[in-house]
Design an enzyme around this catalytic site. Structure first.
Site, PDB file in Angstrom:
ATOM      1  N   GLU A 253      65.036  55.082  43.984  1.00 49.73           N
ATOM      2  CA  GLU A 253      64.594  53.991  43.113  1.00 49.73           C
ATOM      3  C   GLU A 253      63.085  53.814  43.258  1.00 49.73           C
ATOM      4  OE1 GLU A 253      66.392  52.452  40.965  1.00 49.73           O
ATOM      5  OE2 GLU A 253      68.345  53.266  41.554  1.00 49.73           O
ATOM      6  N   SER A 317      70.346  51.096  29.716  1.00 47.04           N
ATOM      7  CA  SER A 317      71.491  50.411  30.320  1.00 47.04           C
ATOM      8  C   SER A 317      71.125  49.037  30.856  1.00 47.04           C
ATOM      9  CB  SER A 317      72.089  51.259  31.446  1.00 47.04           C
ATOM     10  OG  SER A 317      71.107  51.576  32.422  1.00 47.04           O
ATOM     11  N   ASN A 318      69.907  48.858  31.343  1.00 49.50           N
ATOM     12  CA  ASN A 318      69.469  47.582  31.919  1.00 49.50           C
ATOM     13  C   ASN A 318      68.350  47.003  31.061  1.00 49.50           C
ATOM     14  OD1 ASN A 318      71.194  47.681  34.287  1.00 49.50           O
ATOM     15  ND2 ASN A 318      69.862  49.332  35.003  1.00 49.50           N
ATOM     16  N   ARG A 325      58.685  48.654  28.989  1.00 53.39           N
ATOM     17  CA  ARG A 325      59.354  49.517  28.013  1.00 53.39           C
ATOM     18  C   ARG A 325      60.001  48.714  26.896  1.00 53.39           C
ATOM     19  NH1 ARG A 325      64.698  51.766  31.305  1.00 53.39           N
ATOM     20  NH2 ARG A 325      65.635  49.739  31.809  1.00 53.39           N
ATOM     21  N   ASN A 370      61.874  52.300  33.746  1.00 58.69           N
ATOM     22  CA  ASN A 370      61.977  50.856  33.940  1.00 58.69           C
ATOM     23  C   ASN A 370      60.797  50.270  34.695  1.00 58.69           C
ATOM     24  OD1 ASN A 370      62.429  51.551  36.631  1.00 58.69           O
ATOM     25  ND2 ASN A 370      64.654  51.365  36.448  1.00 58.69           N
TER      26      ASN A 370
END
Length: 485
Positions: A253, A317-318, A325, A370
């Site tokens: 991450e 997805s999130n 973005r 992200n």
């Protein structure tokens, strides 16, 4: 502007895009393929056949040696040829001379035998240094290495241990003993700790080495909220490790989505394993490798344009309105249609055909990360765009960071344009000019795409790193400072 409008002004685009987009005849096409930068860690393409070829090489050398080396009887016959050619005159001369001095000479057969033995010895001595290496003198295989995965990432601490992968079959890496049973902790040369599981829930560290004690239920159930106390607890529970054992911090991450970094004590880990090129074990989300066969993914020199029914797609997805973005999407969608797929936001569910088949029907894909951090280039770029056969429009680290791993003509960066409207105009221009659009697939002539397999590949790469590393000790003094820069 528009799909049927005139081409936009060249002055509104960056110089390299304006030059590349000019009509045919104004400039010659330039090959913009460029080899990806080697970041210091060997990232070989996984091929089981290559490993088997190397495994068969010592046997082939042995067989080749046997073919080149004549049988023992043939060797004596060959050595006897010069002896017979030289033995008769040499024996006669010696016999005559000896007879004149001693009154009698050696028999002719004895002279020939002596000459033959001498020539055989000389021939063997002169040829000894030219013999091929002995089969058993080949380099030794990598030393066996045990790597313990302390938790299966994202599976929860109560989940059962899954079967470890075969590193040789999957990634051409031999000599790996992958462990999931914590009872084998003392046998492991390296222990992998996944960051998200490390900081989530109560402390869960290996017991201090050499201390015959177990954790108490209070320690297992107690949750430390204070970061300083958590750091002290980490030091106390880590204790001394088995001799030569390495603790490896594993995380994929970005720093923006890695909580608890500052709660980890200094000098707690020996190595880092992440997507960062400066990690001790560098495992990116994907990479390009030289194309060796037409079937390498993605196959072909370019995707068929007749199958592309849409212009721009995005799978997210999130959904978070605070992310860069999402803000850029709102600006871009005002000038060009963007089809969004995903579980949240304005997206609709991915069709049953699957993500890759869905994205492949579009000319462009928004590979928007992200968060923007060094080397943080995820599967959105490698898998959703390059492997699917569409042109990625990227928002992440700067263009120079992307160009360390892929040719500059393989993607479109939002930073190349002063505004989202100018980017939209360029996408519409490429939609009307197929010849210019196809240039974004020139990289496929030379390269194929490898997608990292989680979590098998990082596990095996850690084993490979231990095999090739020196025994010099190392520890990470300030993990957060390194990762957050």
């Amino acid at each position: 502007e528009g799909r049927d409008g005139a081409a936009p002004s060249w002055a509104a685009w960056p110089a390299h895009l304006a030059q590349a987009a000019r009509p045919a005849g104004t400039r010659g096409e330039e090959s913009q393929t460029r080899e990806p930068r080697d970041s210091g860690t060997a990232l070989s393409r996984p091929r089981g056949s290559g490993e088997r070829q190397r495994r068969l090489e010592p046997q082939r050398q042995h067989e080749s040696w046997l073919r080149r080396s004549p049988p023992a009887d043939a060797g004596r016959q060959a050595a006897a040829v010069p002896a017979r050619a030289m033995g008769a005159p040499w024996g006669q001369a010696a016999g005559r001379g000896f007879g004149r001095r001693r009154g009698r000479g050696l028999p002719r057969g004895a002279s020939a035998l002596a000459a033959g033995l001498l020539c055989t010895a000389l021939a063997a001595y002169s040829c000894w240094t030219r013999l091929p290496p002995l089969p058993w003198a080949s380099p030794a295989p990598p030393r066996p290495v045990g790597v313990l995965l302390w938790w299966e990432p994202f599976a929860g601490r109560d989940s059962g241990a899954r079967r470890p992968p075969d590193c040789w079959l999957r990634f051409n890496i031999t000599g790996c003993r992958l462990l999931t049973d914590r009872a084998a902790y003392a046998e492991a040369q390296a222990v992998l700790f996944h960051h998200r599981d490390l900081v989530k829930g109560p402390p869960d560290w290996p017991p201090p080495w050499g201390v015959q004690a177990r954790w108490t239920e209070e320690l297992e159930l107690r949750v430390l909220d204070d970061e300083a106390a958590a750091a002290a607890e980490a030091v106390a529970t880590s204790g001394l490790r088995p001799p030569g054992q390495r603790w490896v911090w594993m995380n994929f991450e970005s720093p923006s989505h890695s909580p608890g970094l500052r709660s980890l004590a200094g000098n707690l880990f020996n190595w880092t394993l992440s997507y960062r090129a400066d990690s001790d074990v560098f495992v990116p989300y994907g990479y390009l490798y030289p194309r060796n066969h037409p079937s390498d993914q993605p196959p072909g020199l370019g995707p068929p344009l007749a199958r592309k029914r849409g212009l721009v797609s995005w799978v997210v997805s999130n959904w978070d309105e605070r992310q860069a973005r999402v803000r850029y999407y709102h600006q871009l969608s005002q000038h060009v249609a963007v089809d969004v797929f995903g579980r949240s936001g304005p997206g609709r569910p991915v069709p049953d055909a699957g993500l890759l088949h869905t994205v492949a029907r579009y000319k462009f894909y928004l590979a928007f990360e992200n968060s923007q951090h060094l080397d943080y280039i995820t599967e959105k770029f490698w898998r959703n765009a390059l492997l699917a056969g569409t042109v990625p429009v990227v928002l992440g680290p700067d263009r120079a960071n992307y160009e360390r791993f892929v040719p500059r003509g393989a993607f479109i960066h939002v930073d190349d344009f002063p505004s989202a409207s100018s980017l939209a105009a360029y996408l519409l221009f490429l939609d009307r000019n197929p010849a210019v659009y196809r240039r974004y697939f020139n990289w496929r002539r030379s390269y194929a795409v490898h997608i990292t397999s989680f979590w098998d590949e990082p596990w095996c790469r850690a084993c490979q790193a231990v095999q090739t590393a020196r025994d010099r000790p190392k520890s990470i003094r300030n993990l957060a400072r390194w990762f957050e820069r």
